[in-house]
Design a protein around this motif. Structure first.
Motif, PDB file in Angstrom:
ATOM      1  N   ALA A 322       0.831  -1.206   0.000  1.00 37.23           N
ATOM      2  CA  ALA A 322       0.000   0.000   0.000  1.00 37.23           C
ATOM      3  C   ALA A 322       0.864   1.254   0.000  1.00 37.23           C
ATOM      4  O   ALA A 322       0.558   2.239  -0.690  1.00 37.23           O
ATOM      5  CB  ALA A 322      -0.925  -0.014   1.208  1.00 37.23           C
ATOM      6  N   SER A 323       1.959   1.227   0.758  1.00 35.46           N
ATOM      7  CA  SER A 323       2.863   2.387   0.792  1.00 35.46           C
ATOM      8  C   SER A 323       3.501   2.620  -0.570  1.00 35.46           C
ATOM      9  O   SER A 323       3.625   3.773  -1.030  1.00 35.46           O
ATOM     10  CB  SER A 323       3.948   2.162   1.842  1.00 35.46           C
ATOM     11  OG  SER A 323       3.386   2.018   3.137  1.00 35.46           O
ATOM     12  N   ALA A 324       3.904   1.515  -1.205  1.00 41.09           N
ATOM     13  CA  ALA A 324       4.507   1.638  -2.526  1.00 41.09           C
ATOM     14  C   ALA A 324       3.508   2.190  -3.534  1.00 41.09           C
ATOM     15  O   ALA A 324       3.840   3.043  -4.379  1.00 41.09           O
ATOM     16  CB  ALA A 324       5.030   0.282  -2.997  1.00 41.09           C
ATOM     17  N   LEU A 325       2.257   1.714  -3.447  1.00 39.89           N
ATOM     18  CA  LEU A 325       1.218   2.206  -4.355  1.00 39.89           C
ATOM     19  C   LEU A 325       0.939   3.679  -4.125  1.00 39.89           C
ATOM     20  O   LEU A 325       0.779   4.452  -5.080  1.00 39.89           O
ATOM     21  CB  LEU A 325      -0.056   1.388  -4.150  1.00 39.89           C
ATOM     22  CG  LEU A 325      -1.243   1.751  -5.043  1.00 39.89           C
ATOM     23  CD1 LEU A 325      -0.889   1.533  -6.513  1.00 39.89           C
ATOM     24  CD2 LEU A 325      -2.472   0.921  -4.660  1.00 39.89           C
ATOM     25  N   LEU A 326       0.896   4.090  -2.853  1.00 37.88           N
ATOM     26  CA  LEU A 326       0.653   5.488  -2.527  1.00 37.88           C
ATOM     27  C   LEU A 326       1.790   6.358  -3.037  1.00 37.88           C
ATOM     28  O   LEU A 326       1.558   7.444  -3.589  1.00 37.88           O
ATOM     29  CB  LEU A 326       0.500   5.644  -1.016  1.00 37.88           C
ATOM     30  CG  LEU A 326       0.281   7.073  -0.502  1.00 37.88           C
ATOM     31  CD1 LEU A 326      -1.010   7.639  -1.083  1.00 37.88           C
ATOM     32  CD2 LEU A 326       0.225   7.090   1.020  1.00 37.88           C
ATOM     33  N   ALA A 327       3.040   5.872  -2.862  1.00 41.30           N
ATOM     34  CA  ALA A 327       4.194   6.637  -3.340  1.00 41.30           C
ATOM     35  C   ALA A 327       4.159   6.780  -4.855  1.00 41.30           C
ATOM     36  O   ALA A 327       4.452   7.863  -5.407  1.00 41.30           O
ATOM     37  CB  ALA A 327       5.484   5.938  -2.897  1.00 41.30           C
ATOM     38  N   THR A 330       1.452   9.260  -5.772  1.00 40.79           N
ATOM     39  CA  THR A 330       1.872  10.624  -5.461  1.00 40.79           C
ATOM     40  C   THR A 330       2.865  11.130  -6.503  1.00 40.79           C
ATOM     41  O   THR A 330       2.808  12.297  -6.943  1.00 40.79           O
ATOM     42  CB  THR A 330       2.531  10.641  -4.058  1.00 40.79           C
ATOM     43  OG1 THR A 330       1.588  10.178  -3.095  1.00 40.79           O
ATOM     44  CG2 THR A 330       2.983  12.052  -3.705  1.00 40.79           C
ATOM     45  N   ALA A 331       3.780  10.259  -6.899  1.00 43.63           N
ATOM     46  CA  ALA A 331       4.771  10.665  -7.902  1.00 43.63           C
ATOM     47  C   ALA A 331       4.109  11.016  -9.225  1.00 43.63           C
ATOM     48  O   ALA A 331       4.458  12.012  -9.891  1.00 43.63           O
ATOM     49  CB  ALA A 331       5.779   9.526  -8.111  1.00 43.63           C
ATOM     50  N   VAL A 332       3.105  10.214  -9.611  1.00 43.19           N
ATOM     51  CA  VAL A 332       2.391  10.505 -10.856  1.00 43.19           C
ATOM     52  C   VAL A 332       1.651  11.811 -10.751  1.00 43.19           C
ATOM     53  O   VAL A 332       1.652  12.650 -11.674  1.00 43.19           O
ATOM     54  CB  VAL A 332       1.420   9.342 -11.174  1.00 43.19           C
ATOM     55  CG1 VAL A 332       0.507   9.725 -12.322  1.00 43.19           C
ATOM     56  CG2 VAL A 332       2.181   8.081 -11.506  1.00 43.19           C
ATOM     57  N   PHE A 333       1.007  12.044  -9.585  1.00 40.16           N
ATOM     58  CA  PHE A 333       0.235  13.270  -9.401  1.00 40.16           C
ATOM     59  C   PHE A 333       1.142  14.487  -9.430  1.00 40.16           C
ATOM     60  O   PHE A 333       0.873  15.490 -10.101  1.00 40.16           O
ATOM     61  CB  PHE A 333      -0.517  13.203  -8.082  1.00 40.16           C
ATOM     62  CG  PHE A 333      -1.308  14.447  -7.781  1.00 40.16           C
ATOM     63  CD1 PHE A 333      -2.535  14.678  -8.403  1.00 40.16           C
ATOM     64  CD2 PHE A 333      -0.829  15.389  -6.881  1.00 40.16           C
ATOM     65  CE1 PHE A 333      -3.266  15.821  -8.120  1.00 40.16           C
ATOM     66  CE2 PHE A 333      -1.556  16.537  -6.603  1.00 40.16           C
ATOM     67  CZ  PHE A 333      -2.773  16.751  -7.216  1.00 40.16           C
ATOM     68  N   VAL A 334       2.281  14.390  -8.674  1.00 36.83           N
ATOM     69  CA  VAL A 334       3.213  15.518  -8.627  1.00 36.83           C
ATOM     70  C   VAL A 334       3.819  15.763  -9.999  1.00 36.83           C
ATOM     71  O   VAL A 334       3.958  16.894 -10.459  1.00 36.83           O
ATOM     72  CB  VAL A 334       4.295  15.256  -7.575  1.00 36.83           C
ATOM     73  CG1 VAL A 334       5.378  16.331  -7.646  1.00 36.83           C
ATOM     74  CG2 VAL A 334       3.667  15.227  -6.174  1.00 36.83           C
ATOM     75  N   GLY A 335       4.217  14.694 -10.687  1.00 33.14           N
ATOM     76  CA  GLY A 335       4.800  14.830 -12.011  1.00 33.14           C
ATOM     77  C   GLY A 335       3.842  15.447 -13.001  1.00 33.14           C
ATOM     78  O   GLY A 335       4.209  16.286 -13.823  1.00 33.14           O
ATOM     79  N   GLY A 336       2.575  15.034 -12.927  1.00 31.43           N
ATOM     80  CA  GLY A 336       1.563  15.591 -13.837  1.00 31.43           C
ATOM     81  C   GLY A 336       1.345  17.067 -13.568  1.00 31.43           C
ATOM     82  O   GLY A 336       1.144  17.863 -14.493  1.00 31.43           O
ATOM     83  N   GLY A 337       1.391  17.445 -12.290  1.00 32.25           N
ATOM     84  CA  GLY A 337       1.187  18.846 -11.946  1.00 32.25           C
ATOM     85  C   GLY A 337       2.304  19.734 -12.475  1.00 32.25           C
ATOM     86  O   GLY A 337       2.088  20.853 -12.902  1.00 32.25           O
ATOM     87  N   ARG A 338       3.528  19.203 -12.435  1.00 33.85           N
ATOM     88  CA  ARG A 338       4.664  19.994 -12.929  1.00 33.85           C
ATOM     89  C   ARG A 338       4.569  20.224 -14.443  1.00 33.85           C
ATOM     90  O   ARG A 338       4.899  21.282 -14.961  1.00 33.85           O
ATOM     91  CB  ARG A 338       5.958  19.288 -12.598  1.00 33.85           C
ATOM     92  CG  ARG A 338       6.291  19.319 -11.105  1.00 33.85           C
ATOM     93  CD  ARG A 338       7.541  18.532 -10.800  1.00 33.85           C
ATOM     94  NE  ARG A 338       7.879  18.591  -9.378  1.00 33.85           N
ATOM     95  CZ  ARG A 338       8.861  17.907  -8.820  1.00 33.85           C
ATOM     96  NH1 ARG A 338       9.600  17.106  -9.583  1.00 33.85           N
ATOM     97  NH2 ARG A 338       9.073  18.019  -7.527  1.00 33.85           N
ATOM     98  N   ARG A 339       4.064  19.180 -15.149  1.00 27.10           N
ATOM     99  CA  ARG A 339       3.945  19.358 -16.593  1.00 27.10           C
ATOM    100  C   ARG A 339       2.836  20.345 -16.914  1.00 27.10           C
ATOM    101  O   ARG A 339       2.914  21.078 -17.879  1.00 27.10           O
ATOM    102  CB  ARG A 339       3.617  18.016 -17.230  1.00 27.10           C
ATOM    103  CG  ARG A 339       4.854  17.073 -17.265  1.00 27.10           C
ATOM    104  CD  ARG A 339       4.619  15.921 -18.219  1.00 27.10           C
ATOM    105  NE  ARG A 339       3.494  15.076 -17.802  1.00 27.10           N
ATOM    106  CZ  ARG A 339       3.615  14.023 -17.005  1.00 27.10           C
ATOM    107  NH1 ARG A 339       4.836  13.671 -16.574  1.00 27.10           N
ATOM    108  NH2 ARG A 339       2.567  13.298 -16.652  1.00 27.10           N
TER     109      ARG A 339
END
Length: 339
Positions: A322-327, A330-339
């Motif tokens: 679950a922690s790995a999935l959450l990480a 989060t990485a996808v969300f943060v990365g998408g926001g930067r683009r």
């Protein structure tokens, strides 16, 4: 209260783990099947005291076995097993064993309430001839002496809930209907049980079951109400041969080891203990047995393992996943926001 703990070792303390402070010693059953005479007094006493409903009188084609197995309305089950096996030394040489009808074995090997040798005969394993008062019709074992019935033997055993150290039924109950008592036993509270049936699949012995009328689960309570009143369970009190012995579990284990040694010295090499080992797949049983054959013969699993044994590890793996999935999310969300 502090204590050393090992789920699968001799220091396990199920009552302490359940939060009972300054609790009494863990109590349990030692059933010595070598002196069981199949009288069913335990079944009757259990039903009468606990108001367990009648569950049929069908003999099932299995001699005098009218219950077949443990269930929601059979908290004690006396098995009758007829074998084409020689009696060996069971008719001779065992009359001096301090147990059963001839006296009660205690840990130091002394005997209480011993009967005269003439009254005991060779019946410590329930094999003395009994005259039934009607013609034999050449039935097996109908002769008047032990020498005439050496081609078969009866094995009898009173089965019951094992009150496991690590109880799978207790682990999976979603409502808290099952609880661990201060005596280390496991009890079902019927007013809380919702009949989900998870406990049925969680028991490695197939003990607990649901009644068909309302679906609630029932099983042996170790006569919890009697224990709280300083009385022994009804089945143990009713047993005429002391095949069912009740007391502190540590003392029962010592007593069982002594009895096993005596049987081996008397030539009954097939005698063995079952459910006494704290390192087995359930952490040891609160109700264990002395058997005269393999556990499977008595309908017992040879190597019981509680289904929830690896539950803590599984939750750990689930947490990591679950922690790995959450990480990753989060990485996808943060990365998408930067683009």
């Amino acid at each position: 209260m502090t204590h050393e703990h090992s789920f699968y070792g001799p220091l396990a303390d199920p009552a302490g783990d359940a939060g009972h402070r300054d609790h009494p010693p863990r109590m349990g059953f030692f059933t010595d099947t070598s002196v069981c005479i199949g009288c069913k007094a335990c079944e009757v006493a259990c039903k009468e005291w606990n108001e367990v409903p009648e569950d049929g009188l069908d003999l099932l084609g299995m001699s005098f076995d009218n219950t077949g197995m443990l269930g929601a309305s059979s908290w004690r089950h006396v098995a009758f097993i007829e074998q084409e096996a020689t009696l060996g030394r069971q008719d001779a040489g065992l009359s001096t064993l301090p147990t059963g009808p001839s006296g009660t074995v205690v840990a130091d090997g002394t005997v209480s309430q011993a009967l005269p040798e003439a009254a005991r005969g060779g019946a410590d394993l329930g094999t003395a001839p009994v005259h039934l008062g009607f013609p034999s019709f050449d039935l097996p074992g109908a002769g008047s002496g032990a020498e005439s019935r050496t081609s078969f033997r009866w094995l009898m055993s009173s089965d019951v809930c094992k009150h496991c150290t690590h109880a799978g039924c207790l682990d999976v109950c979603p409502t808290g209907a099952l609880f661990r008592t201060e005596f280390g036993s496991v009890v079902v509270q019927q007013d809380i049980c919702n009949g989900c049936g998870y406990c049925v699949s969680g028991c490695p012995y197939g003990v607990i079951d649901r009644r068909p009328d309302d679906g609630r689960a029932f099983k042996c309570t170790l006569c919890y109400d009697r224990l709280r009143g300083d009385m022994e369970p009804a089945c143990a009190q009713a047993c005429p041969t002391k095949s069912i012995q009740f007391g502190p579990l540590d003392e029962l284990r010592d007593r069982a080891a002594l009895r096993l040694e005596q049987l081996h010295e008397a030539g009954v090499g097939e005698a063995r203990l079952y459910g006494h080992d704290p390192d087995d797949g359930v952490g040891g049983d609160g109700a264990f047995f002395l058997l005269l054959d393999d556990p499977e013969v008595y309908g017992l699993p040879p190597d019981p393992v509680v289904p929830t044994r690896h539950l803590p590890e599984m939750w750990g793996y689930a947490g990591v996943a679950a922690s790995a999935l959450l990480a990753a999310a989060t990485a996808v969300f943060v990365g998408g926001g930067r683009r």
